[in-house]
Design a protein around this motif. Structure first.
Motif, PDB file in Angstrom:
ATOM      1  N   VAL A   1       0.866  -1.177   0.000  1.00 60.55           N
ATOM      2  CA  VAL A   1       0.000   0.000   0.000  1.00 60.55           C
ATOM      3  C   VAL A   1       0.903   1.227   0.000  1.00 60.55           C
ATOM      4  CG1 VAL A   1      -1.841   1.255   1.172  1.00 60.55           C
ATOM      5  CG2 VAL A   1      -1.774  -1.254   1.277  1.00 60.55           C
ATOM      6  N   GLY A   2       0.975   1.896  -1.146  1.00 57.59           N
ATOM      7  CA  GLY A   2       1.763   3.120  -1.237  1.00 57.59           C
ATOM      8  C   GLY A   2       0.999   4.274  -0.609  1.00 57.59           C
ATOM      9  N   VAL A   3       1.618   4.953   0.351  1.00 59.06           N
ATOM     10  CA  VAL A   3       0.945   6.013   1.109  1.00 59.06           C
ATOM     11  C   VAL A   3       1.637   7.344   0.856  1.00 59.06           C
ATOM     12  CG1 VAL A   3       0.228   6.797   3.401  1.00 59.06           C
ATOM     13  CG2 VAL A   3       0.383   4.339   2.918  1.00 59.06           C
ATOM     14  N   ASN A   4       0.838   8.333   0.536  1.00 57.15           N
ATOM     15  CA  ASN A   4       1.357   9.698   0.434  1.00 57.15           C
ATOM     16  C   ASN A   4       0.298  10.659   0.948  1.00 57.15           C
ATOM     17  OD1 ASN A   4       3.077  11.800  -0.078  1.00 57.15           O
ATOM     18  ND2 ASN A   4       3.308  11.389  -2.269  1.00 57.15           N
ATOM     19  N   PHE A   5       0.744  11.857   1.304  1.00 55.13           N
ATOM     20  CA  PHE A   5      -0.162  12.864   1.835  1.00 55.13           C
ATOM     21  C   PHE A   5       0.019  14.165   1.067  1.00 55.13           C
ATOM     22  CE2 PHE A   5       1.025  10.048   5.343  1.00 55.13           C
ATOM     23  CZ  PHE A   5      -0.212   9.642   5.807  1.00 55.13           C
ATOM     24  N   VAL A   6      -1.038  14.932   0.978  1.00 54.60           N
ATOM     25  CA  VAL A   6      -0.967  16.273   0.407  1.00 54.60           C
ATOM     26  C   VAL A   6      -1.599  17.245   1.399  1.00 54.60           C
ATOM     27  CG1 VAL A   6      -1.057  15.497  -1.984  1.00 54.60           C
ATOM     28  CG2 VAL A   6      -3.192  15.975  -0.798  1.00 54.60           C
ATOM     29  N   GLY A   7      -1.263  18.528   1.248  1.00 54.98           N
ATOM     30  CA  GLY A   7      -1.840  19.524   2.138  1.00 54.98           C
ATOM     31  C   GLY A   7      -0.867  19.958   3.204  1.00 54.98           C
ATOM     32  N   THR A   8      -1.389  20.636   4.206  1.00 52.47           N
ATOM     33  CA  THR A   8      -0.562  21.202   5.265  1.00 52.47           C
ATOM     34  C   THR A   8       0.001  20.109   6.164  1.00 52.47           C
ATOM     35  OG1 THR A   8      -2.519  21.451   6.633  1.00 52.47           O
ATOM     36  CG2 THR A   8      -1.888  23.329   5.274  1.00 52.47           C
ATOM     37  N   PRO A   9       1.095  20.388   6.860  1.00 49.46           N
ATOM     38  CA  PRO A   9       1.636  19.402   7.804  1.00 49.46           C
ATOM     39  C   PRO A   9       0.604  19.023   8.858  1.00 49.46           C
ATOM     40  CG  PRO A   9       3.211  21.162   7.436  1.00 49.46           C
ATOM     41  CD  PRO A   9       1.931  21.599   6.784  1.00 49.46           C
ATOM     42  N   VAL A  10       0.713  17.808   9.356  1.00 54.60           N
ATOM     43  CA  VAL A  10      -0.205  17.336  10.388  1.00 54.60           C
ATOM     44  C   VAL A  10      -0.062  18.220  11.628  1.00 54.60           C
ATOM     45  CG1 VAL A  10      -0.875  15.375  11.805  1.00 54.60           C
ATOM     46  CG2 VAL A  10       0.038  15.004   9.506  1.00 54.60           C
ATOM     47  N   GLY A  11      -1.191  18.610  12.205  1.00 55.64           N
ATOM     48  CA  GLY A  11      -1.137  19.507  13.351  1.00 55.64           C
ATOM     49  C   GLY A  11      -1.324  18.803  14.673  1.00 55.64           C
ATOM     50  N   SER A  12      -2.574  18.615  15.053  1.00 55.65           N
ATOM     51  CA  SER A  12      -2.888  18.119  16.392  1.00 55.65           C
ATOM     52  C   SER A  12      -2.747  16.608  16.488  1.00 55.65           C
ATOM     53  CB  SER A  12      -4.330  18.504  16.743  1.00 55.65           C
ATOM     54  OG  SER A  12      -5.229  17.827  15.874  1.00 55.65           O
ATOM     55  N   GLU A  13      -2.745  16.151  17.724  1.00 51.12           N
ATOM     56  CA  GLU A  13      -2.729  14.717  17.990  1.00 51.12           C
ATOM     57  C   GLU A  13      -3.988  14.065  17.420  1.00 51.12           C
ATOM     58  OE1 GLU A  13      -1.033  11.253  19.192  1.00 51.12           O
ATOM     59  OE2 GLU A  13      -0.138  13.249  19.425  1.00 51.12           O
ATOM     60  N   LYS A  14      -5.100  14.767  17.516  1.00 50.43           N
ATOM     61  CA  LYS A  14      -6.361  14.264  16.967  1.00 50.43           C
ATOM     62  C   LYS A  14      -6.245  14.087  15.448  1.00 50.43           C
ATOM     63  CE  LYS A  14     -11.317  15.375  16.698  1.00 50.43           C
ATOM     64  NZ  LYS A  14     -11.425  15.463  15.229  1.00 50.43           N
ATOM     65  N   GLY A  15      -5.607  15.057  14.788  1.00 50.48           N
ATOM     66  CA  GLY A  15      -5.429  14.957  13.345  1.00 50.48           C
ATOM     67  C   GLY A  15      -4.580  13.769  12.959  1.00 50.48           C
ATOM     68  N   ARG A  16      -3.517  13.532  13.713  1.00 51.65           N
ATOM     69  CA  ARG A  16      -2.670  12.371  13.439  1.00 51.65           C
ATOM     70  C   ARG A  16      -3.455  11.072  13.630  1.00 51.65           C
ATOM     71  NH1 ARG A  16       1.354  15.768  15.611  1.00 51.65           N
ATOM     72  NH2 ARG A  16       0.950  15.086  17.733  1.00 51.65           N
ATOM     73  N   GLY A  17      -4.267  11.034  14.681  1.00 51.48           N
ATOM     74  CA  GLY A  17      -5.066   9.839  14.932  1.00 51.48           C
ATOM     75  C   GLY A  17      -6.049   9.561  13.807  1.00 51.48           C
ATOM     76  N   GLU A  18      -6.640  10.612  13.257  1.00 46.35           N
ATOM     77  CA  GLU A  18      -7.582  10.440  12.154  1.00 46.35           C
ATOM     78  C   GLU A  18      -6.883   9.900  10.908  1.00 46.35           C
ATOM     79  OE1 GLU A  18      -9.328  14.280  11.771  1.00 46.35           O
ATOM     80  OE2 GLU A  18     -10.860  13.922  13.311  1.00 46.35           O
ATOM     81  N   LEU A  19      -5.672  10.374  10.668  1.00 43.42           N
ATOM     82  CA  LEU A  19      -4.916   9.882   9.513  1.00 43.42           C
ATOM     83  C   LEU A  19      -4.540   8.415   9.697  1.00 43.42           C
ATOM     84  CD1 LEU A  19      -2.584  12.918   8.754  1.00 43.42           C
ATOM     85  CD2 LEU A  19      -4.482  12.107   7.361  1.00 43.42           C
ATOM     86  N   VAL A  20      -4.111   8.060  10.900  1.00 34.52           N
ATOM     87  CA  VAL A  20      -3.791   6.659  11.191  1.00 34.52           C
ATOM     88  C   VAL A  20      -5.017   5.785  10.947  1.00 34.52           C
ATOM     89  CG1 VAL A  20      -3.219   5.015  13.017  1.00 34.52           C
ATOM     90  CG2 VAL A  20      -1.919   7.141  12.805  1.00 34.52           C
ATOM     91  N   ASP A  21      -6.168   6.233  11.450  1.00 34.46           N
ATOM     92  CA  ASP A  21      -7.391   5.454  11.275  1.00 34.46           C
ATOM     93  C   ASP A  21      -7.744   5.293   9.796  1.00 34.46           C
ATOM     94  OD1 ASP A  21      -7.635   5.188  14.000  1.00 34.46           O
ATOM     95  OD2 ASP A  21      -9.101   6.821  14.223  1.00 34.46           O
TER      96      ASP A  21
END
Length: 231
Positions: free
Chosen positions: A162-182
């Motif tokens: 599974v190739g993973v990439n992200f676009v947009g602003t850097p990850v901010g809050s802990e909640k945001g990181r958790g949502e991305l992990v999920d």
């Protein structure tokens, strides 16, 4: 009665099977994605309308469906069976990030049940906005449904990357990181049970270290859950 000249004429069918299979493998081998010590050579599947138009105009293009990638299947009927075995069992098929159920069905529609059972290695690509807005949730659902078709139809997979990439602003809050992990785990979980399930992260844009931490957490969870080797 065949002439002596025809008996002496070189032909793939006259070669020892091991040598013939090696020649067929080399004939399929892509120059842009060669094998490594741990991974098979990769054949990209670009099935968009734009790609189909551009590759027709460029005979040197190497995507699935172009003459360079499939011509060994057309040598003759006797060799077709062996060529299918080599192609589908020894190469990784990489699907594009714009994948949908319709595109998966388009690819599978030309593959017999036997051929689908020969496909062992695939790669899928996800590109997620680090903000996970409503639009991205729709895309995530589209990917998930497409992955489910692949998982159900390709019953003998031995590895999924599974190739993973992200676009947009850097990850901010802990909640945001958790949502991305999920979100990443929701997609990767479709392939749980495949012996070799891996995440491949290649982002080097602004904030890549934070996003890399997201992928690291996902890999740890995959190992903990026993979905695959998770490397």
């Amino acid at each position: 009665m065949p002439s002596p000249q025809s008996n002496n004429q070189p032909h793939l069918l006259n070669l020892p099977p091991e040598l013939r299979l090696q020649i067929l493998y080399q004939a399929f081998l892509p120059t842009n994605n060669p094998p490594t010590n741990s991974d098979p050579a990769q054949i990209d599947i670009d099935i968009s309308t734009t790609a189909k138009t551009s590759t027709k105009a460029n005979p040197s293009a190497y995507y699935w469906g172009t003459s360079l990638s499939t011509s060994p299947l057309l040598i003759n009927a006797q060799l077709h069976h062996e060529a299918e075995e080599i192609l589908y069992s020894n190469f990784r098929f990489a699907f594009p990030h714009y994948l949908s159920t319709d595109l998966v069905h388009e690819f599978l529609s030309g593959r017999s049940p036997r051929v689908r059972g020969l496909i062992r290695d695939i790669k899928v690509i996800i590109i997620i906005s680090s903000r996970l807005d409503v639009c991205d949730r729709d895309v995530i659902q589209q990917w998930k449904e497409a992955f489910e078709v692949l998982r159900n139809e390709l019953t003998r997979l031995r590895s999924v990357v599974v190739g993973v990439n992200f676009v947009g602003t850097p990850v901010g809050s802990e909640k945001g990181r958790g949502e991305l992990v999920d979100a990443v785990l929701e997609l990767a979980s479709v392939f749980k049970g495949v012996r070799d399930l891996r995440l491949d992260y290649w982002d080097r844009g602004e904030g890549f270290e934070e996003r890399g931490e997201v992928v690291r957490c996902c890999k740890e969870r995959i190992l903990e859950e026993g979905w695959g080797i998770g490397r």
